[in-house]
Design a protein around this motif. Structure first.
Motif, PDB file in Angstrom:
ATOM      1  N   ALA A  48       1.214   4.373  -2.366  1.00 17.08           N
ATOM      2  CA  ALA A  48       1.683   5.748  -2.211  1.00 17.08           C
ATOM      3  C   ALA A  48       3.206   5.714  -2.038  1.00 17.08           C
ATOM      4  O   ALA A  48       3.730   4.853  -1.328  1.00 17.08           O
ATOM      5  N   ILE A  49       3.898   6.645  -2.692  1.00 16.18           N
ATOM      6  CA  ILE A  49       5.361   6.708  -2.546  1.00 16.18           C
ATOM      7  C   ILE A  49       5.679   7.800  -1.525  1.00 16.18           C
ATOM      8  O   ILE A  49       5.305   8.963  -1.726  1.00 16.18           O
ATOM      9  N   TYR A  78       5.852   8.482 -11.632  1.00 19.88           N
ATOM     10  CA  TYR A  78       4.845   7.601 -11.028  1.00 19.88           C
ATOM     11  C   TYR A  78       3.701   8.472 -10.508  1.00 19.88           C
ATOM     12  O   TYR A  78       3.924   9.427  -9.769  1.00 19.88           O
ATOM     13  N   LYS A  87       0.260   6.943  -9.585  1.00 25.15           N
ATOM     14  CA  LYS A  87      -0.920   6.210  -9.078  1.00 25.15           C
ATOM     15  C   LYS A  87      -1.144   6.563  -7.600  1.00 25.15           C
ATOM     16  O   LYS A  87      -0.206   6.853  -6.878  1.00 25.15           O
ATOM     17  N   PRO A  88      -2.410   6.477  -7.150  1.00 30.97           N
ATOM     18  CA  PRO A  88      -2.677   6.778  -5.737  1.00 30.97           C
ATOM     19  C   PRO A  88      -2.206   5.679  -4.788  1.00 30.97           C
ATOM     20  O   PRO A  88      -1.817   5.958  -3.658  1.00 30.97           O
ATOM     21  N   VAL A  89      -2.230   4.431  -5.253  1.00 28.90           N
ATOM     22  CA  VAL A  89      -1.788   3.299  -4.430  1.00 28.90           C
ATOM     23  C   VAL A  89      -0.920   2.367  -5.301  1.00 28.90           C
ATOM     24  O   VAL A  89      -1.337   2.053  -6.415  1.00 28.90           O
ATOM     25  N   ALA A 145       0.817  -1.208   0.000  1.00 26.95           N
ATOM     26  CA  ALA A 145       0.000   0.000   0.000  1.00 26.95           C
ATOM     27  C   ALA A 145       0.856   1.265   0.000  1.00 26.95           C
ATOM     28  O   ALA A 145       0.450   2.301  -0.510  1.00 26.95           O
TER      29      ALA A 145
END
Lengths: 222, 114
Positions: B78-79, B72, B74-76, B53
């Protein structure tokens, strides 16, 4: 007089349209301001949390260095890490905010020290915490209330025992007898994890608010 | 996690270490012998896994693969870029803050005024 009536009606209609447009524009400006404010607030909170995380991590590294000093470098080392199959004891639950159907904003919840097959221990959602928040009823049917209270206390103490067992299991990678500093490091990194989950949620909120502001700016440019 | 040894050890103490069958872990310890390719491969693997996640990455490591991290979106998972023991956190390099800072740039202010 009869020729003036349709002209007056046209003017009234135009005025109504202009008024409606002005109201719409005002509502959009208010919404835009609210989005910008939410974005700024979340940005500020994000930076504050990062600062707090830095401080917690520094404490953790210091404790780890102290543990390494007292136990020896060879005893606090990644070489000792076990590569046998084992799931993580601490994990994250990812959900989507039900109120925001059109948004992809995820919400992260920390599940600390839950091992497979055991009841999940959610951060801030333990039964014992809920009982403490609710007002306790006065003792009228004494024995029933006493039994319920004892049952809650037993559950809470069982959960606390489980947490302690999982913590010890994690520490046991570095030996049976470990320095108190290693335990302190463990607590520091647990706190860091909690802060990281808050950061992850704040990041989601910030990016969501940013997307809204960006979209509205794009719409207004045409 | 993609971080230095001390950070990884600390978070493993907190219980986030996961080892699957075939000794596949959810962390990469970065040291002087770790190559950029290894870091890139670990980043791509962790961001593609459905059981992850959040990816924690030390900021100085993220700087080695900055293009990959910044692209990158994407929402998940999360970095999250985190400070390391030897390298302070710099908000100017944070990928999330870089993405949103354009709102404060002169260009965006000027375009808003037109």
């Amino acid at each position: 007089m009869e020729q003036e009536t349709p002209i007056l009606e046209n003017v009234e209609q135009e005025l109504a349209i202009v008024e409606q447009q002005q109201r719409q524009q005002l509502a959009e400006e208010v919404e835009q301001s609210a989005n910008v404010l939410q974005f700024m607030d979340s940005l500020d909170a994000y930076l504050t949390l990062i600062h707090s995380l830095s401080s917690t991590l520094r404490q953790g590294w210091l404790d780890l260095a102290s543990a390494r000093h007292s136990m020896g470098v060879s005893r606090v080392n990644t070489v000792l890490l076990d590569h046998k199959f084992h799931p993580a004891s601490t994990s994250l639950l990812v959900t989507q905010d039900e109120e925001k159907v059109d948004s992809m904003e995820p919400h992260f919840t920390l599940c600390k020290w839950a091992s497979s097959g055991n009841e999940k221990l959610l951060l801030g959602e333990t039964q014992s915490d809920q009982d403490k928040l609710q007002p306790q009823p006065r003792r009228r049917g004494g024995s029933q209330l006493y039994e319920e209270k004892t049952s809650h206390e037993n559950k809470a103490s069982h959960q606390v025992d489980q947490v302690q067992r999982e913590r010890c299991k994690s520490l046991s990678v570095f030996g049976t007898l470990v320095s108190p500093k290693l335990r302190a490091a463990q607590l520091s990194f647990e706190t860091a994890l909690e802060t990281l989950v808050e950061i992850a949620n704040m990041r989601s909120t910030m990016l969501c608010a940013f997307d809204k502001v960006h979209k509205m700016q794009g719409d207004s440019k045409g | 996690m993609i971080a230095d040894e001390d950070t990884v050890v600390g978070f493993l103490l907190a219980g986030v270490g996961n080892v699957e069958l075939l000794r596949k872990t959810n962390y990469l310890i970065v040291d002087s012998k770790t190559t950029v390719k290894q870091i890139e491969d670990a980043f791509k693997e962790f961001t593609a896994r459905e059981d992850i996640a959040v990816v924690l990455i030390s900021q100085y490591v993220a700087n080695m693969i900055r293009f990959l991290v910044d692209s990158y979106n994407k929402p998940v998972p999360a970095i999250l870029e985190i400070p390391s023991k030897d390298h302070l956190y710099d908000p100017a390099h944070d990928s999330v803050l870089s993405r949103v800072k354009y709102l404060f740039s002169a260009e965006s202010v000027a375009s808003g005024r037109r």
